[in-house]
Enzyme design. Structure first.
Site, PDB file in Angstrom:
ATOM      1  N   GLY A  45       1.090  -1.257  -0.056  1.00  0.00           N
ATOM      2  CA  GLY A  45       0.367  -0.237   0.533  1.00  0.00           C
ATOM      3  C   GLY A  45       1.017   1.046   0.212  1.00  0.00           C
ATOM      4  NE  ARG A  87       5.614  -3.613  -4.404  1.00  0.00           N
ATOM      5  CZ  ARG A  87       4.662  -3.491  -4.138  1.00  0.00           C
ATOM      6  NH1 ARG A  87       3.706  -2.963  -3.290  1.00  0.00           N
ATOM      7  NH2 ARG A  87       3.173  -4.019  -5.686  1.00  0.00           N
ATOM      8  CD  GLN A 194      -3.245  -7.555  -3.034  1.00  0.00           C
ATOM      9  OE1 GLN A 194      -3.853  -8.398  -3.507  1.00  0.00           O
ATOM     10  NE2 GLN A 194      -1.341  -6.950  -3.702  1.00  0.00           N
ATOM     11  CG  ASP A 235       0.473   2.308  -5.760  1.00  0.00           C
ATOM     12  OD1 ASP A 235      -0.882   1.819  -6.216  1.00  0.00           O
ATOM     13  OD2 ASP A 235       0.448   1.423  -4.689  1.00  0.00           O
TER      14      ASP A 235
HETATM   15  O1  MRU Z   1       0.638  -4.094  -4.750  1.00  0.00           O
HETATM   16  P1  MRU Z   1      -0.100  -3.263  -3.249  1.00  0.00           P
HETATM   17  O2  MRU Z   1      -0.873  -4.079  -2.434  1.00  0.00           O
HETATM   18  O3  MRU Z   1       0.794  -2.286  -2.861  1.00  0.00           O
HETATM   19  O4  MRU Z   1      -1.055  -2.345  -4.538  1.00  0.00           O
HETATM   20  C1  MRU Z   1      -1.673  -1.775  -3.053  1.00  0.00           C
HETATM   21  C2  MRU Z   1      -2.696  -0.332  -3.920  1.00  0.00           C
HETATM   22  O5  MRU Z   1      -2.725  -0.583  -5.505  1.00  0.00           O
HETATM   23  C3  MRU Z   1      -3.533   0.245  -3.311  1.00  0.00           C
HETATM   24  O6  MRU Z   1      -4.532   0.545  -4.006  1.00  0.00           O
HETATM   25  C4  MRU Z   1      -2.638   1.454  -3.017  1.00  0.00           C
HETATM   26  O7  MRU Z   1      -1.260   1.486  -2.643  1.00  0.00           O
HETATM   27  C5  MRU Z   1      -3.538   3.089  -2.363  1.00  0.00           C
HETATM   28  S1  MRU Z   1      -2.708   2.457  -0.506  1.00  0.00           S
HETATM   29  C6  MRU Z   1      -3.901   3.137   0.336  1.00  0.00           C
END
Ligand code: MRU
Length: 346
Positions: A45, A87, A194, A235
């Site tokens: 996230g 990432r 998720q 993101d």
């Molecule tokens: O791969 P992830 O689980 O890190 O992806 C997370 C997301 O896409 C969320 O929607 C995004 O980070 C917003 S979190 C407040």
């Protein structure tokens, strides 16, 4: 449950890969352990990885032996580069690290011990401020939610993805706290689930009614008029309002437009990348094919099949009804409204 917590020189990270089955913390006492936790998605996230990276840098600084200020700063910059490489898509990671490095360069102390302490204090501030930012987004965003609303969300943009309440789920929590009758549809979010593992868990613990669907059910759900609005996190949002978020978000935006359903994005200002204007400029992480060929370590696709596994997609700003930030809600045209929020004229 804390997404992460600082205890006696160690960052404890809730291992989200084990949820909802087990709630266990990983002890990170070196920056490499934080890098691994981010890569593995133990912490995930956008805002949460920004805060974890800030703590990772404080841990890395504590590992440095150089006594002179210049050598120390060069070594910290190298560790920041390692953390930034974990990432590529969520800009909060870079934002958190840039904030730490900016503080370090401005700090006048020559004593490296004091610089190490200052870095840890800054990491605590990044984490603390995220919770406050979630509260503000909730307050702005809940105003957009009708008195009774079924809300579709994707991935997990909740407490687990932040320091506290969440972005999209923070808005939903705030709407509930304002007395609104809200219920949630959570898309399971293949490949890493998720939505099924984390959002469903969070909403059940919070006692907000939640219904789990597989990703391919969203179109029919909307066609049956079961959804009043969509709220997702982000993101990275460009200065022009294009939104990178978990893979599958773009499909939901297309469906929402077709069905005349508002599509909202909740993201703090730290997720807005004012250096780029177009979604084409956002680096999209591609992950291990095994995430697609296997579910919970069980192979579900034949060995040897080609796999494409982008972790995120980009939704054009033209499909987004409004962007809820911690400084207020931006409406189209985003180039103007986001710039106004940045300037503080809102
Ligand atoms: O791969 P992830 O689980 O890190 O992806 C997370 C997301 O896409 C969320 O929607 C995004 O980070 C917003 S979190 C407040």
């Amino acid at each position: 449950m804390d997404t992460m917590r600082w205890k006696q020189g160690c960052l404890e990270i809730l291992d989200q890969t084990l949820l909802p089955g087990r709630a266990e913390y990983i002890n990170c006492d070196r920056h490499k352990a934080v890098c691994d936790a981010i890569c593995r998605l133990s912490v995930r996230g956008a805002p949460a990885i920004g805060a974890a990276a800030a703590y990772g840098l404080a841990l890395g600084a504590a590992e440095i032996e150089a006594e002179d200020r210049a050598g120390f700063i060069v070594a910290v910059e190298k560790i920041a580069a390692d953390l930034a490489a974990t990432r590529p898509t969520a800009v909060n990671l870079k934002w958190g690290l840039d904030r730490m490095l900016g503080m370090l360069r401005k700090h006048s102390a020559v004593d490296t011990g004091l610089l190490k302490e200052a870095l840890l204090e800054e990491a605590h501030a990044v984490y603390r401020e995220d919770l406050e930012s979630n509260r503000r987004m909730g307050a702005f965003g809940q105003a957009l939610v009708p008195g009774k609303a079924a809300i579709l969300t994707h991935c997990n943009a909740g407490a687990l993805a932040t320091a506290g309440l969440g972005t999209a789920l923070g808005v939903i929590r705030a709407a509930r706290d304002a007395g609104k009758d809200v219920s949630v549809y959570a898309g399971e979010t293949r490949p890493l689930l998720q939505g099924a593992r984390l959002t469903a868990w969070e909403m059940l613990r919070e006692k907000i009614p939640v219904t789990l669907i597989t990703d391919n059910m969203a179109g029919y759900l909307m066609a049956r008029r079961k959804v009043d609005l969509v709220i997702v996190g982000a993101d990275r949002v460009t200065a022009g309002g294009d939104v990178a978020n978990k893979i599958g978000t773009y499909g939901l935006a297309v469906l929402a437009r077709e069905h005349g359903i508002p599509f909202y994005v909740a993201a703090p200002m730290s997720t807005i990348d004012f250096d780029i204007t177009s979604g084409d400029q956002i680096p999209i992480e591609e992950r291990d094919p095994r995430e697609v060929t296997h579910i919970a370590d069980v192979r579900v696709a034949p060995a040897g099949v080609n796999v494409w596994n982008p972790a995120f997609d980009v939704t054009p700003g033209s499909m987004v009804t409004a962007i809820i930030t911690d400084r207020g809600t931006a409406c189209p045209p985003y180039a103007e409204s986001l710039a106004n929020l940045r300037r503080g004229s809102f």
